[in-house]
Scaffold this motif. Structure first.
Motif, PDB file in Angstrom:
ATOM      1  N   ASP A 152       0.825  -1.207   0.000  1.00  0.00           N
ATOM      2  CA  ASP A 152       0.000   0.000   0.000  1.00  0.00           C
ATOM      3  C   ASP A 152       0.865   1.264   0.000  1.00  0.00           C
ATOM      4  O   ASP A 152       0.550   2.232  -0.692  1.00  0.00           O
ATOM      5  CB  ASP A 152      -0.932   0.009   1.211  1.00  0.00           C
ATOM      6  N   VAL A 153       1.946   1.255   0.775  1.00  0.00           N
ATOM      7  CA  VAL A 153       2.838   2.416   0.820  1.00  0.00           C
ATOM      8  C   VAL A 153       3.531   2.600  -0.531  1.00  0.00           C
ATOM      9  O   VAL A 153       3.631   3.721  -1.047  1.00  0.00           O
ATOM     10  CB  VAL A 153       3.880   2.275   1.958  1.00  0.00           C
TER      11      VAL A 153
ATOM     12  N   VAL B 237       4.127   5.193  -5.971  1.00  0.00           N
ATOM     13  CA  VAL B 237       4.097   5.071  -7.431  1.00  0.00           C
ATOM     14  C   VAL B 237       3.042   5.999  -8.024  1.00  0.00           C
ATOM     15  O   VAL B 237       3.244   6.573  -9.102  1.00  0.00           O
ATOM     16  CB  VAL B 237       3.847   3.602  -7.842  1.00  0.00           C
ATOM     17  N   ASN B 238       1.933   6.183  -7.331  1.00  0.00           N
ATOM     18  CA  ASN B 238       0.841   6.990  -7.858  1.00  0.00           C
ATOM     19  C   ASN B 238       0.991   8.488  -7.598  1.00  0.00           C
ATOM     20  O   ASN B 238       0.134   9.266  -8.002  1.00  0.00           O
ATOM     21  CB  ASN B 238      -0.489   6.491  -7.300  1.00  0.00           C
TER      22      ASN B 238
ATOM     23  N   HIS C 272       6.465  15.386 -10.054  1.00  0.00           N
ATOM     24  CA  HIS C 272       7.192  16.454  -9.353  1.00  0.00           C
ATOM     25  C   HIS C 272       7.267  16.195  -7.850  1.00  0.00           C
ATOM     26  O   HIS C 272       8.211  16.591  -7.194  1.00  0.00           O
ATOM     27  CB  HIS C 272       6.585  17.835  -9.651  1.00  0.00           C
ATOM     28  N   ASP C 273       6.271  15.495  -7.255  1.00  0.00           N
ATOM     29  CA  ASP C 273       6.315  15.156  -5.823  1.00  0.00           C
ATOM     30  C   ASP C 273       7.289  14.012  -5.548  1.00  0.00           C
ATOM     31  O   ASP C 273       7.841  13.902  -4.461  1.00  0.00           O
ATOM     32  CB  ASP C 273       4.932  14.764  -5.305  1.00  0.00           C
ATOM     33  N   ARG C 274       7.472  13.164  -6.530  1.00  0.00           N
ATOM     34  CA  ARG C 274       8.331  12.002  -6.381  1.00  0.00           C
ATOM     35  C   ARG C 274       9.786  12.339  -6.674  1.00  0.00           C
ATOM     36  O   ARG C 274      10.672  11.565  -6.362  1.00  0.00           O
ATOM     37  CB  ARG C 274       7.829  10.911  -7.330  1.00  0.00           C
TER      38      ARG C 274
ATOM     39  N   TYR D 135       4.590  -1.148 -15.415  1.00  0.00           N
ATOM     40  CA  TYR D 135       5.130  -2.407 -14.909  1.00  0.00           C
ATOM     41  C   TYR D 135       5.074  -2.427 -13.384  1.00  0.00           C
ATOM     42  O   TYR D 135       4.679  -3.422 -12.778  1.00  0.00           O
ATOM     43  CB  TYR D 135       6.571  -2.602 -15.383  1.00  0.00           C
ATOM     44  N   LEU D 136       5.438  -1.322 -12.740  1.00  0.00           N
ATOM     45  CA  LEU D 136       5.400  -1.237 -11.279  1.00  0.00           C
ATOM     46  C   LEU D 136       3.974  -1.392 -10.756  1.00  0.00           C
ATOM     47  O   LEU D 136       3.740  -2.081  -9.760  1.00  0.00           O
ATOM     48  CB  LEU D 136       5.999   0.087 -10.798  1.00  0.00           C
TER      49      LEU D 136
END
Length: 190
Positions: free
Chosen positions: A65-66, A71-72, A76-78, A87-88
């Motif tokens: 879940d984390v 991934v979602n 810009h936040d990642r 794929y992920l």
């Protein structure tokens, strides 16, 4: 006497590297746990030892879940785009399904307790059925002194007559062994 400050670089000796990892892994997991409790955060920690063994920790939520939340996130936040995001996502869905199956198979204590309660009820039910069957079979014992009332005698007579009727009906087609089994089934089903 204080500790000697270690220079941070790769430990060349593989045995020493494995020992250091093993000692520090638990400390890192403890810190992650404390951080998740103190700050009420979602945390996922995944480590592979020098020998390739997996160590993992997650706080309140599952690791899947984390990671799905990460991934979602927008790029810009990642901190930039992910390579092979599709794929992920597929891999995370697969992991979540496998995790659900594993958690179902290793059910938590509450479902184990309910399963134990269900098994105890089933045992009780079978014990009652056994007592009833033993009562019915007692009519076929040779000791008439165990019959204590006229009603019990009439009940035994009725059971014997019904059994005799069934036996005579099946006598033509049944062998001695299957006849015994049939009689046992008849008495247990009543």
């Amino acid at each position: 006497m204080g500790r000697v400050k270690l220079q941070i670089k790769k430990i060349e000796n593989s045995t020493n590297r494995q020992v250091t990892f093993s000692k520090r892994r638990n400390g890192l997991i403890k810190k992650a746990y404390e951080l998740s409790i103190l700050c009420d955060i979602d945390i996922a920690l995944i480590m592979f030892s020098p020998s390739g063994r997996l160590s993992q920790f997650s706080g309140k939520k599952r690791i899947e879940d984390v990671l799905a939340r990460y991934v979602n996130l927008p790029d810009h936040d990642r901190g930039g785009p992910l390579q092979n995001q599709e794929y992920l996502n597929r891999a995370l869905k697969k992991l979540k399904c496998e995790s659900d199956i594993a958690s179902h198979l290793t059910s938590p204590a509450s479902s184990v307790n309910s399963s134990v309660e269900e098994l105890q009820q089933e045992i009780s039910r079978f014990q009652q059925q056994l007592q009833i069957a033993e009562g019915r079979l007692s009519c076929f014992e040779a000791d008439p002194s165990k019959i204590t009332s006229l009603r019990e005698a009439e009940c035994c007579e009725k059971l014997l007559m019904d059994a005799l009727t069934r036996v005579t009906q099946r006598k033509v087609s049944d062998t001695p062994l299957s006849l015994s089994l049939s009689l046992l089934k008849i008495f247990l089903s009543n």
